[in-house]
Design a protein around this motif. Structure first.
Motif, PDB file in Angstrom:
ATOM      1  N   ALA A  73       0.913  -1.336   0.049  1.00 53.10           N
ATOM      2  CA  ALA A  73       0.150   0.344  -0.270  1.00 53.10           C
ATOM      3  C   ALA A  73       0.747   1.484   0.481  1.00 53.10           C
ATOM      4  CB  ALA A  73      -0.537  -0.453   0.987  1.00 53.10           C
ATOM      5  N   SER A  74       2.118   1.218   0.449  1.00 51.16           N
ATOM      6  CA  SER A  74       3.158   2.262   0.955  1.00 51.16           C
ATOM      7  C   SER A  74       3.366   2.425  -0.800  1.00 51.16           C
ATOM      8  CB  SER A  74       3.888   2.354   2.089  1.00 51.16           C
ATOM      9  OG  SER A  74       3.172   2.206   3.069  1.00 51.16           O
ATOM     10  N   VAL A  75       4.072   1.767  -1.370  1.00 50.07           N
ATOM     11  CA  VAL A  75       4.778   2.257  -1.786  1.00 50.07           C
ATOM     12  C   VAL A  75       3.956   2.135  -3.499  1.00 50.07           C
ATOM     13  CG1 VAL A  75       6.193   0.857  -4.230  1.00 50.07           C
ATOM     14  CG2 VAL A  75       6.729   0.241  -1.950  1.00 50.07           C
ATOM     15  N   ALA A  76       3.010   2.121  -3.431  1.00 51.90           N
ATOM     16  CA  ALA A  76       1.302   2.196  -4.733  1.00 51.90           C
ATOM     17  C   ALA A  76       1.712   3.158  -4.338  1.00 51.90           C
ATOM     18  CB  ALA A  76       0.303   1.661  -3.994  1.00 51.90           C
ATOM     19  N   GLY A  77       0.659   3.884  -3.646  1.00 52.28           N
ATOM     20  CA  GLY A  77       0.615   5.417  -3.107  1.00 52.28           C
ATOM     21  C   GLY A  77       1.760   6.249  -2.766  1.00 52.28           C
ATOM     22  N   ALA A  78       2.749   5.363  -2.093  1.00 52.17           N
ATOM     23  CA  ALA A  78       4.155   7.009  -2.697  1.00 52.17           C
ATOM     24  C   ALA A  78       4.249   6.851  -4.501  1.00 52.17           C
ATOM     25  CB  ALA A  78       5.549   6.270  -1.824  1.00 52.17           C
ATOM     26  N   VAL A 150      -3.815   0.784   7.834  1.00 52.95           N
ATOM     27  CA  VAL A 150      -4.495   2.138   7.940  1.00 52.95           C
ATOM     28  C   VAL A 150      -3.163   3.370   8.281  1.00 52.95           C
ATOM     29  CG1 VAL A 150      -5.912   3.949   7.620  1.00 52.95           C
ATOM     30  CG2 VAL A 150      -6.564   1.583   7.280  1.00 52.95           C
ATOM     31  N   GLY A 151      -2.570   3.058   9.850  1.00 51.04           N
ATOM     32  CA  GLY A 151      -1.973   4.099  10.582  1.00 51.04           C
ATOM     33  C   GLY A 151      -0.548   3.704   9.961  1.00 51.04           C
ATOM     34  N   MET A 152      -0.134   2.314  10.111  1.00 43.72           N
ATOM     35  CA  MET A 152       1.716   2.128   9.296  1.00 43.72           C
ATOM     36  C   MET A 152       1.579   3.183   7.660  1.00 43.72           C
ATOM     37  SD  MET A 152       2.490  -1.373  10.938  1.00 43.72           S
ATOM     38  CE  MET A 152       3.767  -2.030  10.334  1.00 43.72           C
ATOM     39  N   THR A 153       0.695   3.074   6.683  1.00 42.26           N
ATOM     40  CA  THR A 153       0.494   3.114   5.417  1.00 42.26           C
ATOM     41  C   THR A 153       0.960   5.181   5.511  1.00 42.26           C
ATOM     42  OG1 THR A 153      -0.121   0.780   4.932  1.00 42.26           O
ATOM     43  CG2 THR A 153      -0.164   2.675   3.235  1.00 42.26           C
ATOM     44  N   HIS A 154       0.005   5.395   6.857  1.00 39.67           N
ATOM     45  CA  HIS A 154      -0.405   6.611   6.366  1.00 39.67           C
ATOM     46  C   HIS A 154       1.117   7.120   6.993  1.00 39.67           C
ATOM     47  CE1 HIS A 154      -1.115  10.349   8.514  1.00 39.67           C
ATOM     48  NE2 HIS A 154      -0.834  11.205   7.796  1.00 39.67           N
ATOM     49  N   ALA A 160       8.838   6.317   1.261  1.00 40.76           N
ATOM     50  CA  ALA A 160       8.832   5.653   0.372  1.00 40.76           C
ATOM     51  C   ALA A 160       8.679   6.650  -1.213  1.00 40.76           C
ATOM     52  CB  ALA A 160       7.860   4.877  -0.009  1.00 40.76           C
ATOM     53  N   VAL A 161       8.140   7.960  -0.691  1.00 38.37           N
ATOM     54  CA  VAL A 161       8.516   8.283  -1.203  1.00 38.37           C
ATOM     55  C   VAL A 161       9.899   9.119  -2.024  1.00 38.37           C
ATOM     56  CG1 VAL A 161       8.021  11.109  -2.568  1.00 38.37           C
ATOM     57  CG2 VAL A 161       6.051   9.737  -1.267  1.00 38.37           C
ATOM     58  N   PHE A 162      10.795   9.001  -1.291  1.00 46.18           N
ATOM     59  CA  PHE A 162      12.505  10.133  -1.869  1.00 46.18           C
ATOM     60  C   PHE A 162      13.073   9.090  -2.806  1.00 46.18           C
ATOM     61  CE2 PHE A 162      11.343  12.196   2.117  1.00 46.18           C
ATOM     62  CZ  PHE A 162      11.031  13.776   1.768  1.00 46.18           C
ATOM     63  N   PRO A 200      14.445   0.192 -10.165  1.00 45.55           N
ATOM     64  CA  PRO A 200      15.574   0.933  -8.194  1.00 45.55           C
ATOM     65  C   PRO A 200      14.641   1.073  -7.485  1.00 45.55           C
ATOM     66  CG  PRO A 200      16.607   0.656 -10.750  1.00 45.55           C
ATOM     67  CD  PRO A 200      14.731   0.349 -11.142  1.00 45.55           C
ATOM     68  N   GLY A 201      13.938   1.679  -8.052  1.00 47.36           N
ATOM     69  CA  GLY A 201      13.477   3.331  -6.842  1.00 47.36           C
ATOM     70  C   GLY A 201      12.839   2.601  -6.185  1.00 47.36           C
ATOM     71  N   VAL A 202      11.349   2.164  -6.301  1.00 50.52           N
ATOM     72  CA  VAL A 202      10.543   0.904  -6.659  1.00 50.52           C
ATOM     73  C   VAL A 202      10.833  -0.155  -5.450  1.00 50.52           C
ATOM     74  CG1 VAL A 202       8.347  -0.266  -6.125  1.00 50.52           C
ATOM     75  CG2 VAL A 202       9.049   1.667  -8.095  1.00 50.52           C
ATOM     76  N   ILE A 203      11.722  -0.824  -5.565  1.00 51.43           N
ATOM     77  CA  ILE A 203      12.588  -1.941  -4.270  1.00 51.43           C
ATOM     78  C   ILE A 203      13.271  -1.035  -3.233  1.00 51.43           C
ATOM     79  CG2 ILE A 203      14.945  -3.427  -4.350  1.00 51.43           C
ATOM     80  CD1 ILE A 203      13.927  -4.495  -7.211  1.00 51.43           C
ATOM     81  N   GLY A 204      13.773  -0.066  -3.471  1.00 48.27           N
ATOM     82  CA  GLY A 204      14.468   0.325  -2.505  1.00 48.27           C
ATOM     83  C   GLY A 204      13.495   1.323  -1.912  1.00 48.27           C
ATOM     84  N   ALA A 205      12.314   1.845  -1.790  1.00 47.81           N
ATOM     85  CA  ALA A 205      11.294   1.860  -1.849  1.00 47.81           C
ATOM     86  C   ALA A 205      10.561   0.780  -0.334  1.00 47.81           C
ATOM     87  CB  ALA A 205      10.054   2.684  -2.021  1.00 47.81           C
ATOM     88  N   ALA A 206      10.499  -0.382  -1.252  1.00 46.54           N
ATOM     89  CA  ALA A 206       9.749  -1.183  -0.732  1.00 46.54           C
ATOM     90  C   ALA A 206      10.654  -1.539   0.661  1.00 46.54           C
ATOM     91  CB  ALA A 206       9.761  -2.503  -1.872  1.00 46.54           C
TER      92      ALA A 206
END
Length: 277
Positions: A73-78, A150-154, A160-162, A200-206
């Protein structure tokens, strides 16, 4: 190519930092390792209990399940926020920056209680749904895994954005222009060119999100209400409430080993510089 060595003066300046890190982290960590092998009796009894205790096993399974869902959820939103931040209009970029930076100014405790105010049975969402006649009974959105996720994803989306935004900024625009020149549409370019090149950025964010999520304590304790105990909360319970310092230490060491193994496996196939784009 001539090898470069650290200047003696620079090494002298780094020495106090290394000593501080050793005293602040290495020494306490070795103490925890000692507890895991000596309390209450010397040996591997606590690690055997960790492998055979159904309670501990269920907590680890729940922790990995929640962390996996939070990571997705975090990576998709980010990814969506980073896309707007990097490739949107000036107004959209400014709005994305606010979405990224403002959460850093709010403490994790305040965020957790804010979600309780929104998701509880008497919270804003359930009150509004019942007032409009859409529900007759409140939806259980806290004191369960849903509220924890929900709380952890928020909390973790901004982290994960950077790395994702860095990978997007490093993307060679000529590749996208070449794909368009060959007749690919926007959708085909996005899924076949843009997404693979930013992977690569997605994997790093994950990796960042998953590792952070493994050690979460306050958010699961508040939003889970004791019904969705994760590993960090279990360590707290074993250390401060049972007390069972040996098992708590063994769980902590096991968690550190898991995180180290995941990081080593990732860095085996992906350089850290690639994660930053």
């Amino acid at each position: 190519m001539r090898a470069r060595f650290l200047h003696p003066g620079a090494a002298l300046f780094l020495a106090p930092l290394l000593v501080f890190l050793g005293l602040a982290y290495a020494v306490p960590f070795l103490g925890v390792v000692k507890w895991s092998f000596t309390l209450p009796d010397p040996g591997l009894g606590q690690y055997r209990a960790l492998l055979t205790d159904p309670l501990v096993q269920s907590v680890f399974v729940r922790t990995f399940r929640i962390c996996g869902l939070v990571t997705l959820a975090s990576v998709a939103g980010a990814y969506a926020i980073a896309y707007v931040w990097v490739r949107g209009t000036p107004g959209q970029r400014l709005a994305a920056e606010y979405c990224i930076l403002v959460p850093f100014w709010i403490s994790v405790l305040t965020r957790a209680f804010g979600w309780v105010a929104l998701l509880s049975n008497q919270g804003l969402i359930n009150t509004w749904l019942r007032a409009t006649g859409m529900l007759s009974e409140p939806l259980p959105m806290v004191r369960n895994e849903f509220g924890v996720i929900v709380g952890m994803t928020h909390f973790l989306i901004p982290f994960a954005v950077f790395p994702i935004a860095s990978a997007m900024r490093a993307l060679d625009e000529r590749v996208l222009l070449a794909a368009r020149g060959l007749g690919a549409g926007r959708t085909r370019i996005f899924w076949s060119v843009f997404v693979p090149m930013t992977m690569p950025g997605v994997i790093g964010a994950a990796l960042i999100v998953f590792v952070f999520a493994l050690g979460f304590f306050i958010t699961p304790a508040i939003l889970g209400g004791g019904r969705s105990v994760m590993v960090a909360e279990l360590v707290y319970l074993r250390i401060f409430q049972s007390p069972d310092w040996g098992l708590g230490a063994a769980i902590s060491i096991t968690l550190v080993v898991i995180v180290g193994a995941l990081s080593a496996a990732l860095f085996r196939y992906l350089r850290p510089s690639q994660m930053a784009g």
